[in-house]
Structure formats: structure tokens, C-alpha cells
Write an enzyme that holds these catalytic residues in place. Structure first.
Site, PDB file in Angstrom:
ATOM      1  N   ASP A   1      33.620  44.259  41.420  1.00 31.36           N
ATOM      2  CA  ASP A   1      34.470  43.138  41.727  1.00 31.36           C
ATOM      3  C   ASP A   1      35.032  43.240  43.135  1.00 31.36           C
ATOM      4  O   ASP A   1      34.974  42.510  43.962  1.00 31.36           O
ATOM      5  CB  ASP A   1      35.371  42.856  40.697  1.00 31.36           C
TER       6      ASP A   1
ATOM      7  N   ARG B   1      49.869  50.124  37.630  1.00 34.44           N
ATOM      8  CA  ARG B   1      49.926  49.060  38.438  1.00 34.44           C
ATOM      9  C   ARG B   1      50.922  49.024  39.484  1.00 34.44           C
ATOM     10  O   ARG B   1      50.598  48.609  40.817  1.00 34.44           O
ATOM     11  CB  ARG B   1      49.712  47.713  37.622  1.00 34.44           C
TER      12      ARG B   1
ATOM     13  N   ASP C   1      46.996  42.663  34.370  1.00 35.11           N
ATOM     14  CA  ASP C   1      47.054  43.443  35.506  1.00 35.11           C
ATOM     15  C   ASP C   1      47.530  42.467  36.717  1.00 35.11           C
ATOM     16  O   ASP C   1      48.301  42.874  37.428  1.00 35.11           O
ATOM     17  CB  ASP C   1      45.716  44.157  35.841  1.00 35.11           C
TER      18      ASP C   1
ATOM     19  N   SER D   1      34.798  47.747  29.766  1.00 36.10           N
ATOM     20  CA  SER D   1      35.752  47.620  31.021  1.00 36.10           C
ATOM     21  C   SER D   1      36.620  48.750  30.763  1.00 36.10           C
ATOM     22  O   SER D   1      37.297  48.783  29.922  1.00 36.10           O
ATOM     23  CB  SER D   1      36.272  46.151  31.181  1.00 36.10           C
TER      24      SER D   1
HETATM   25  N1  ARG Z   1      45.396  45.980  27.991  1.00 35.14           N
HETATM   26  C1  ARG Z   1      45.652  47.317  28.658  1.00 35.14           C
HETATM   27  C2  ARG Z   1      47.160  46.698  29.549  1.00 35.14           C
HETATM   28  O1  ARG Z   1      47.284  45.447  29.589  1.00 35.14           O
HETATM   29  C3  ARG Z   1      44.649  47.819  29.423  1.00 35.14           C
HETATM   30  C4  ARG Z   1      44.092  47.088  30.405  1.00 35.14           C
HETATM   31  C5  ARG Z   1      42.840  47.783  31.108  1.00 35.14           C
HETATM   32  N2  ARG Z   1      42.163  47.382  32.180  1.00 35.14           N
HETATM   33  C6  ARG Z   1      40.915  47.379  32.119  1.00 35.14           C
HETATM   34  N3  ARG Z   1      40.465  46.874  33.117  1.00 35.14           N
HETATM   35  N4  ARG Z   1      40.331  47.786  31.182  1.00 35.14           N
HETATM   36  O2  ARG Z   1      47.603  47.566  30.238  1.00 35.14           O
END
Ligand code: ARG
Length: 389
Positions: free
Chosen positions: A13, A92, A121, A173
């Protein structure tokens, strides 16, 4: 040409975003945050340049991540929905913060991220950027661009003469850093399907873990871990050591249905050996040194802290105020916790502290008992009195 700073992972991406923005008149500076994800950063830097980035920043933020994000969340006892130690959510705001700093230094017009419109995110990146510098524009191409599948993206890159060694199919992912891993999508989207072994990278299966326990001690000073088995470790080294000890004993796997901020439930799997050990140990030490009211009161604030972190509100006044509260709470959380790691279980088997509120002479049923049981008669009578008819 407008200048932008992209939070770049080296994945498909964000690799597509660079030429996609170029077509629309943007010059892209790629920013790679080293949070201990273990990637080959030399390779990723080259990839950014190959796809058309004008410049690449790669910053090792591991120490800042652990000391200013993971440890405060540990002191706060922040665990989202009682299971998630927030490894991804904590990463993040630090990425977004440094992205903003680079944008300011480079006089850029915008910050760019590669998050989808369905996740948390995007919220964490954008809220952080807006709070730290409201003048920066925010661009989120993945939410709006024309590509539907990975194949579309690979074909697009090919049309630009860019061929990357990236597979068309991606089973999951994954987001990784030194504090933990999040694995989602693919077959995991069915909440009835047991997570297969191949999703895990930091932990062995509890079934395959050694049959003999690993005993260890962790020392805390005012709520911060300082030693393992009596040896002092710097924060990053300490996390690595706990990942190793926890990982080989199958500690820290989580499988949960989670409430995302955007309103959907998602099935998430995590591994977080160091976080599991640290939260377990610190919580136990708190039981030894904190008074009853503090322990009960702080529970609601731990939950609040987890929600703020999860929901992208790291750089808000309440989060800072809660840090001050938890700093105060932890004035006496100094001591040693003894743990036993065995087949996926992290068990506290001993704890001690110079500030212990545990008084053996009051608790004992042995001959050194100093508790005056005669006084209990009146106490119990008065305790129940308001409710008697
Ligand atoms: N659900 C988790 C969060 O919101 C993990 C997100 C992980 N992102 C990913 N690209 N797998 O913190």
C-alpha cells in the site's frame, strides 16, 4: 510541487502511494519508523527511492517507544477490553509525532498515511497530526483510491515500470513492533476458526513449550521495570529479554473479538510476551503496596487510559493528567516479583517490597498472631447495622 511526508512501511500500500501521489503533483518524503519490527531497513529505504520518494528518513524510535509510550501504559494498567496490551495502538502516536516533526523540518504541506477507512489506525494518525500541527494537510489515499485488490496495486506499479518482490496473495494483515504483534484478516475473519500456528512469530505454541517451568524475578522501581533475575537492563533490552523468555514459554497469545472505534467488531489475534509478563507482575506488586481504596479507584482510570490510547487520544489533556495520577500511585511500587512461566501461563509465585502493606503478624493464624479478634464483634455489628430492619 507540494511536499508530503509519508509514514512508510515498505509494504504494498505505502509503496503504491508514492507514485500515486507523484501523478497528482506531490513530492514524497518517506519516513520509516524503526520500532523494532525487525525489517531490513536498508532494503525498505531502497524500495522507497525506487518507487519515487525524493528522500527517506529512517529513525530508530525503540527507546522512546518503550519509555514514553509502553511504560506509561504499563503504569496505567491499560489493557483494552481486558485483553489487548495496545502494542499497535501505542505505536501510532509516536510515528505520527515524528512524521509531524519531519514535516515541519522539511517545510512540507501534508502528512500521508496508508491506513484504510475501516480501522483505528487512521484515527490515531490523523488525530495526533491535527493536535500537534493543525496546519498540516492530511492525505489518506487508501480510503479513496481506485484499487480494490492487491493485484490492482501490483498491476499499477507495473504500469509505472516498478516491479517489487511482493506476493499477490497475503494471508494476513500483520503489524509488528518490539512490544507485540497484531495479526488479522484472511481466515481469521471467521471468529469460529481457531488461529493456525503459522500466524505466530514471537511465541511458540504452549503445547510445544518446555514441560519444566522458567522461574524469574522482575524488579520494579516506582512502577518501572529495572531488573530481570537481579540484572539491570535498559528498557529496550529488558523488553527483548522478556520477549525471549515469554516467547519460548508460549506466553502472551490473545484471541479476541474487539470493538473498533469506527463501530465494527473485529476478530483480532495478538502476541505480546513482554507486556503480558510486565502487566501481570506489576499488578501483583500493586496488590502488595497499594491501599484498598487506591486499588479500587484506579481500576476505572486504567480502563479510561486504555480507551484513550485505543481511540487515538494519546496527546490529549486527560491522558497527560492520568499520567500524573499514575506517577503518584506508583510512588511506592518498588519491589520484586517472582514469576513462573509454564506452557502459556505466567504465574506470580512471590512478591516482596520495602513498602509492603502486608503484615504477616496480622494475617497469620499461627501463634504470633497480634490481631485482636475480640474487637471484631463490635465491628461486624456496626458494619451491618444500617441494613437491619
Ligand atoms: N486492532 C488493533 C488495533 O486497533 C491492531 C491493528 C493492527 N493493524 C494491522 N495492520 N494489522 O490496535
Amino acid at each position: 510541487m507540494k511536499k508530503v511526508v509519508l509514514a512508510y512501511s515498505g509494504g504494498l500500500d505505502t509503496s503504491c502511494i508514492i507514485p500515486w501521489l507523484k501523478e497528482r503533483g506531490y513530492q514524497t518524503i518517506a519516513f520509516i519508523a524503526d520500532l523494532g519490527q525487525g525489517d531490513d531497513f536498508g532494503k525498505i529505504k531502497k524500495r522507497a527511492l525506487k518507487t519515487g520518494a525524493s528522500k527517506v528518513y529512517c529513525l530508530n524510535l525503540q527507546n522512546e517507544f518503550i519509555t514514553e509510550y509502553a511504560f506509561p501504559a504499563l503504569k496505567a494498567g491499560a489493557v483494552y477490553e481486558n485483553k489487548y496490551y495496545l502494542a499497535c495502538a501505542l505505536s501510532r502516536p509516536i510515528i505520527a509525532k515524528h512524521q509531524v516533526l519531519i514535516a515541519q523540518k522539511e517545510n512540507a504541506d501534508a502528512v500521508v498515511h496508508g491506513c484504510t477507512g475501516k480501522g483505528n489506525d487512521q484515527v490515531r494518525f490523523e488525530v495526533t497530526a491535527r493536535l500537534l500541527n493543525p496546519k498540516l494537510e492530511i492525505i489518506a489515499p487508501v480510503r479513496t483510491w481506485e484499487f480494490k485488490t492487491r493485484e490492482d496495486e501490483i498491476d499499477y506499479l507495473k504500469s509505472k515500470g516498478i516491479v517489487l518482490p511482493i506476493s499477490k496473495k497475503k494471508p494476513y494483515s500483520i503489524d509488528t513492533n518490539i512490544y507485540g504483534r497484531a495479526i488479522e484478516c484472511g481466515i481469521l475473519e471467521n471468529p469460529w476458526t481457531e488461529p493456525p500456528e503459522d500466524i505466530y512469530a514471537m511465541t511458540v505454541s504452549p503445547q510445544k513449550a518446555p514441560n519444566t517451568p522458567t522461574y524469574m524475578t522482575i524488579d520494579f522501581v516506582k512502577g518501572l521495570p529495572t531488573k530481570i533475575n537481579g540484572k539491570t537492563y535498559a528498557p529496550v533490552a529488558l523488553i527483548k529479554k522478556l520477549n525471549e523468555l515469554g516467547g519460548k514459554n508460549g506466553i502472551g497469545r490473545v484471541d479476541m473479538i474487539e470493538n473498533r472505534l469506527v463501530g465494527i467488531k473485529s476478530r483480532e489475534t495478538y502476541e505480546n510476551p513482554s507486556g503480558t509478563i510486565l502487566h501481570t507482575a506489576l499488578q501483583d506488586l500493586e496488590c502488595l503496596v497499594l491501599d484498598r481504596d487506591t486499588m479500587q479507584h484506579k481500576r476505572a482510570l486504567s480502563q479510561k487510559y486504555a480507551e484513550l490510547t485505543y481511540n487515538g487520544l494519546w496527546f490529549t489533556p486527560l491522558k497527560a493528567e492520568l499520567d500524573a495520577y499514575f506517577d503518584k500511585v506508583h510512588q511506592k511500587t518498588t519491589g520484586t516479583v517472582r514469576l513462573k512461566l509454564i506452557k502459556g501461563n505466567c504465574i506470580v509465585v512471590g512478591r516482596k517490597s520495602p513498602h509492603s502493606r502486608y503484615k504477616e503478624k496480622l494475617a497469620t493464624y499461627g501463634k504470633h498472631d497480634v490481631f485482636d479478634q475480640k474487637q471484631s464483634e463490635g465491628f461486624v455489628k456496626l458494619w451491618g447495622m444500617p441494613f437491619q430492619s
